[in-house]
Every structure is written in structure tokens, then in C-alpha cells.
Write a protein that holds these residues in place. Structure first.
Motif, PDB file in Angstrom:
ATOM      1  N   THR A  43       0.772  -1.077   0.206  1.00  0.00           N
ATOM      2  CA  THR A  43       0.099   0.047   0.004  1.00  0.00           C
ATOM      3  C   THR A  43       0.876   1.242   0.112  1.00  0.00           C
ATOM      4  O   THR A  43       0.402   2.388  -0.463  1.00  0.00           O
ATOM      5  CB  THR A  43      -0.936  -0.047   1.149  1.00  0.00           C
ATOM      6  N   VAL A  44       2.142   1.306   0.397  1.00  0.00           N
ATOM      7  CA  VAL A  44       2.908   2.426   0.515  1.00  0.00           C
ATOM      8  C   VAL A  44       4.461   1.724   0.267  1.00  0.00           C
ATOM      9  O   VAL A  44       4.912   0.817   0.782  1.00  0.00           O
ATOM     10  CB  VAL A  44       3.080   3.204   1.905  1.00  0.00           C
ATOM     11  N   ILE A  45       5.142   2.396  -0.619  1.00  0.00           N
ATOM     12  CA  ILE A  45       6.442   2.058  -0.848  1.00  0.00           C
ATOM     13  C   ILE A  45       7.386   3.277  -0.658  1.00  0.00           C
ATOM     14  O   ILE A  45       7.157   4.206  -0.986  1.00  0.00           O
ATOM     15  CB  ILE A  45       7.013   1.600  -2.288  1.00  0.00           C
ATOM     16  N   PHE A  46       8.338   3.119   0.336  1.00  0.00           N
ATOM     17  CA  PHE A  46       9.202   4.268   0.733  1.00  0.00           C
ATOM     18  C   PHE A  46      10.636   4.040   1.049  1.00  0.00           C
ATOM     19  O   PHE A  46      11.060   2.852   1.180  1.00  0.00           O
ATOM     20  CB  PHE A  46       8.636   4.961   1.666  1.00  0.00           C
ATOM     21  N   TYR A  73      12.313   9.275   3.600  1.00  0.00           N
ATOM     22  CA  TYR A  73      12.829  10.253   2.657  1.00  0.00           C
ATOM     23  C   TYR A  73      12.116  10.333   1.568  1.00  0.00           C
ATOM     24  O   TYR A  73      12.014  11.413   1.145  1.00  0.00           O
ATOM     25  CB  TYR A  73      14.457   9.843   2.420  1.00  0.00           C
ATOM     26  N   LYS A  74      11.797   9.286   0.838  1.00  0.00           N
ATOM     27  CA  LYS A  74      11.054   9.547  -0.373  1.00  0.00           C
ATOM     28  C   LYS A  74       9.867   8.396  -0.428  1.00  0.00           C
ATOM     29  O   LYS A  74       9.968   7.285   0.064  1.00  0.00           O
ATOM     30  CB  LYS A  74      11.871   9.011  -1.487  1.00  0.00           C
ATOM     31  N   VAL A  75       8.727   8.790  -0.887  1.00  0.00           N
ATOM     32  CA  VAL A  75       7.668   8.022  -1.125  1.00  0.00           C
ATOM     33  C   VAL A  75       7.523   7.668  -2.791  1.00  0.00           C
ATOM     34  O   VAL A  75       7.455   8.463  -3.386  1.00  0.00           O
ATOM     35  CB  VAL A  75       6.424   8.623  -0.461  1.00  0.00           C
ATOM     36  N   ILE A 114      14.688   0.473   0.963  1.00  0.00           N
ATOM     37  CA  ILE A 114      13.121   0.525   0.285  1.00  0.00           C
ATOM     38  C   ILE A 114      12.390  -0.295   0.908  1.00  0.00           C
ATOM     39  O   ILE A 114      12.709  -1.343   1.189  1.00  0.00           O
ATOM     40  CB  ILE A 114      13.110   0.280  -1.140  1.00  0.00           C
ATOM     41  N   PHE A 115      11.397   0.163   1.400  1.00  0.00           N
ATOM     42  CA  PHE A 115      10.061  -0.506   2.189  1.00  0.00           C
ATOM     43  C   PHE A 115       9.035  -0.765   1.285  1.00  0.00           C
ATOM     44  O   PHE A 115       8.649   0.235   0.880  1.00  0.00           O
ATOM     45  CB  PHE A 115       9.883  -0.150   3.456  1.00  0.00           C
ATOM     46  N   THR A 116       8.569  -1.978   1.138  1.00  0.00           N
ATOM     47  CA  THR A 116       7.270  -2.214   0.345  1.00  0.00           C
ATOM     48  C   THR A 116       6.417  -2.658   1.593  1.00  0.00           C
ATOM     49  O   THR A 116       6.650  -3.628   2.192  1.00  0.00           O
ATOM     50  CB  THR A 116       7.464  -3.480  -0.453  1.00  0.00           C
ATOM     51  N   ALA A 117       5.630  -1.734   2.106  1.00  0.00           N
ATOM     52  CA  ALA A 117       4.765  -1.891   3.122  1.00  0.00           C
ATOM     53  C   ALA A 117       3.259  -1.939   3.111  1.00  0.00           C
ATOM     54  O   ALA A 117       2.804  -1.755   2.193  1.00  0.00           O
ATOM     55  CB  ALA A 117       5.228  -0.842   4.087  1.00  0.00           C
ATOM     56  N   ILE A 118       2.792  -2.677   4.098  1.00  0.00           N
ATOM     57  CA  ILE A 118       1.139  -2.786   4.064  1.00  0.00           C
ATOM     58  C   ILE A 118       0.730  -2.264   5.893  1.00  0.00           C
ATOM     59  O   ILE A 118       1.654  -2.544   6.573  1.00  0.00           O
ATOM     60  CB  ILE A 118       0.716  -3.993   3.998  1.00  0.00           C
ATOM     61  N   PRO A 119      -0.345  -2.085   5.965  1.00  0.00           N
ATOM     62  CA  PRO A 119      -0.685  -1.666   7.285  1.00  0.00           C
ATOM     63  C   PRO A 119      -0.360  -2.970   8.299  1.00  0.00           C
ATOM     64  O   PRO A 119      -0.779  -4.066   7.892  1.00  0.00           O
ATOM     65  CB  PRO A 119      -2.452  -1.408   7.397  1.00  0.00           C
ATOM     66  N   THR A 180       9.674  13.588  -2.436  1.00  0.00           N
ATOM     67  CA  THR A 180      10.514  13.774  -1.582  1.00  0.00           C
ATOM     68  C   THR A 180       9.987  14.270  -0.084  1.00  0.00           C
ATOM     69  O   THR A 180       9.250  15.258  -0.375  1.00  0.00           O
ATOM     70  CB  THR A 180      11.762  14.370  -1.694  1.00  0.00           C
ATOM     71  N   ILE A 181       9.945  13.506   0.954  1.00  0.00           N
ATOM     72  CA  ILE A 181       9.455  13.936   2.214  1.00  0.00           C
ATOM     73  C   ILE A 181      10.388  14.887   2.952  1.00  0.00           C
ATOM     74  O   ILE A 181      10.193  15.889   3.447  1.00  0.00           O
ATOM     75  CB  ILE A 181       9.298  12.895   3.175  1.00  0.00           C
ATOM     76  N   LYS A 182      11.804  14.265   2.994  1.00  0.00           N
ATOM     77  CA  LYS A 182      13.125  15.216   3.527  1.00  0.00           C
ATOM     78  C   LYS A 182      14.020  14.629   2.888  1.00  0.00           C
ATOM     79  O   LYS A 182      14.192  13.406   2.479  1.00  0.00           O
ATOM     80  CB  LYS A 182      12.905  14.989   5.178  1.00  0.00           C
TER      81      LYS A 182
END
Length: 189
Positions: A43-46, A73-75, A114-119, A180-182
Motif C-alpha cells: 500500500t506504501v513504498i518508501f 525520505y522518499k515515497v 526501500i520498504f514495501t509495506a502494508i498496514p 521527497t519527504i525530507k
């Protein structure tokens, strides 16, 4: 003195040996999950860096988990409103108790990737102010960077270049713009 075993005893020995071999190999194998499948199902990769970790018991005091705080850092996919998230992993050390869970993601402070993540399970959250996640596909849900040579790897794949192999594979699949988040505290060439 010569020792001999009956054929029935030999059959039992070989049966038990075969059973042990099959059961240990069946439960210790890790099945490869393609990067495309991880991208599609996350659901989110960052991109982020582990900044702290704390292990804890679950409520029933039967399992140990580790709360890993990750600076984002990046989404690449999904949306994050915070510059930090909490990734829960299996196992850890609490006092004199340690649980090691094989073939699962183990993170250390300073790990970048890189994280491939879910809740995740909200009952396990140790930091309610942070979004709580878990990696999709467990240990394969983290592509670990080697900042010395700017390569990356997961359990089944070695990427020669973060910018030429990893980034394009993700953005080509998501068809999304990287946000880019930061700014990261490291450089990638």
C-alpha cells in the motif's frame, strides 16, 4: 562383538530420518516473491533509514516483537503524512529473553533502503503517534542499500545500482512520481 539391527529397526530409522529432513527443509525454505508482486501488493513504498528500535512482549506475553522507527525520505507509492513510521518485525530481545524468528526481517539502526509495506496490527503499536506498518512479503519487503558501492539487495536479488536498477523498477511499475519527504543524510550516485 558385532552389533546388528533388525530390518524393522532400519526401516524406522530411515523413516524418521526422512521425516526430519522433509519437515526441516519444508519449513526453512523462503519462496521468492517478485519485485513486481511486492510493488503491486504494497500500500506504501518508501525509502527510509532505521533510527531506533525497541523490542517488547505482546499482550499475552507469548511473543516478542521489535518496533523500528524509520525516517522516511522518499515515497514511491501511496501517501505518508509523517516523516517517520513504525515498522514492526518479529522477534527481539526483552531483558534476558530473546526470540529469533528465522526467515523474517531483522533491522538494525542505520539500515537504509526501500520498504514495501502494508498496514500492521494496531494492537502492536508502541508509538501511537506514528503510522504503524509491516513489510509486505516479510524479509523480502526491504531492499537493503549498500551505500559504499551504491548497490542494493534483497534475499533473492542483487541490484548493481540504486539509481539505475531499483528506482526505475519501482517507478516504471507504479507509474507514479516520487515524492521527497525530507532530504536524506546520505548521498546516492
Amino acid at each position: 562383538m558385532r552389533v546388528s539391527f533388525s530390518p524393522a529397526l532400519w526401516h524406522k530409522f530411515f523413516f524418521v530420518s526422512a521425516l526430519l529432513f522433509i519437515s526441516t527443509t519444508a519449513f526453512c525454505q523462503l519462496m521468492s516473491i517478485s519485485l513486481d508482486q511486492r510493488i503491486d501488493n504494497a500500500t506504501v513504498i518508501f525509502e527510509g533509514k532505521v533510527t531506533s528500535k525497541t523490542s517488547f512482549w505482546n499482550q499475552s506475553h507469548t511473543r516478542i516483537y521489535t518496533s523500528n522507527v524509520v525516517d522516511v525520505y522518499k515515497v514511491f507509492k501511496g501517501s505518508l503524512v509523517s516523516a517517520q513510521v513504525e515498522i514492526i518485525t518479529d522477534g527481539g530481545i526483552v531483558g534476558k529473553n530473546m526470540q529469533i524468528v528465522t526467515n523474517t526481517l531483522q533491522l538494525d539502526v542505520g539500515n537504509v533502503g526501500i520498504f514495501t509495506a502494508i498496514p500492521g496490527d494496531p494492537k502492536l503499536s508502541q508509538r501511537p503517534s506514528l503510522l504503524q506498518l509491516k513489510t509486505y512479503a516479510g524479509i523480502q519487503g526491504f531492499i537493503r542499500y549498500n551505500l559504499r558501492d551504491h548497490s542494493a539487495s534483497d534475499p533473492f536479488t542483487k541490484y548493481k545500482s540504486i539509481t539505475n536498477d531499483v528506482y526505475p523498477a519501482i517507478t516504471g511499475r507504479t507509474k507514479s512520481r516520487t515524492i521527497t519527504i525530507k532530504e536524506a543524510d546520505y548521498k546516492i550516485n
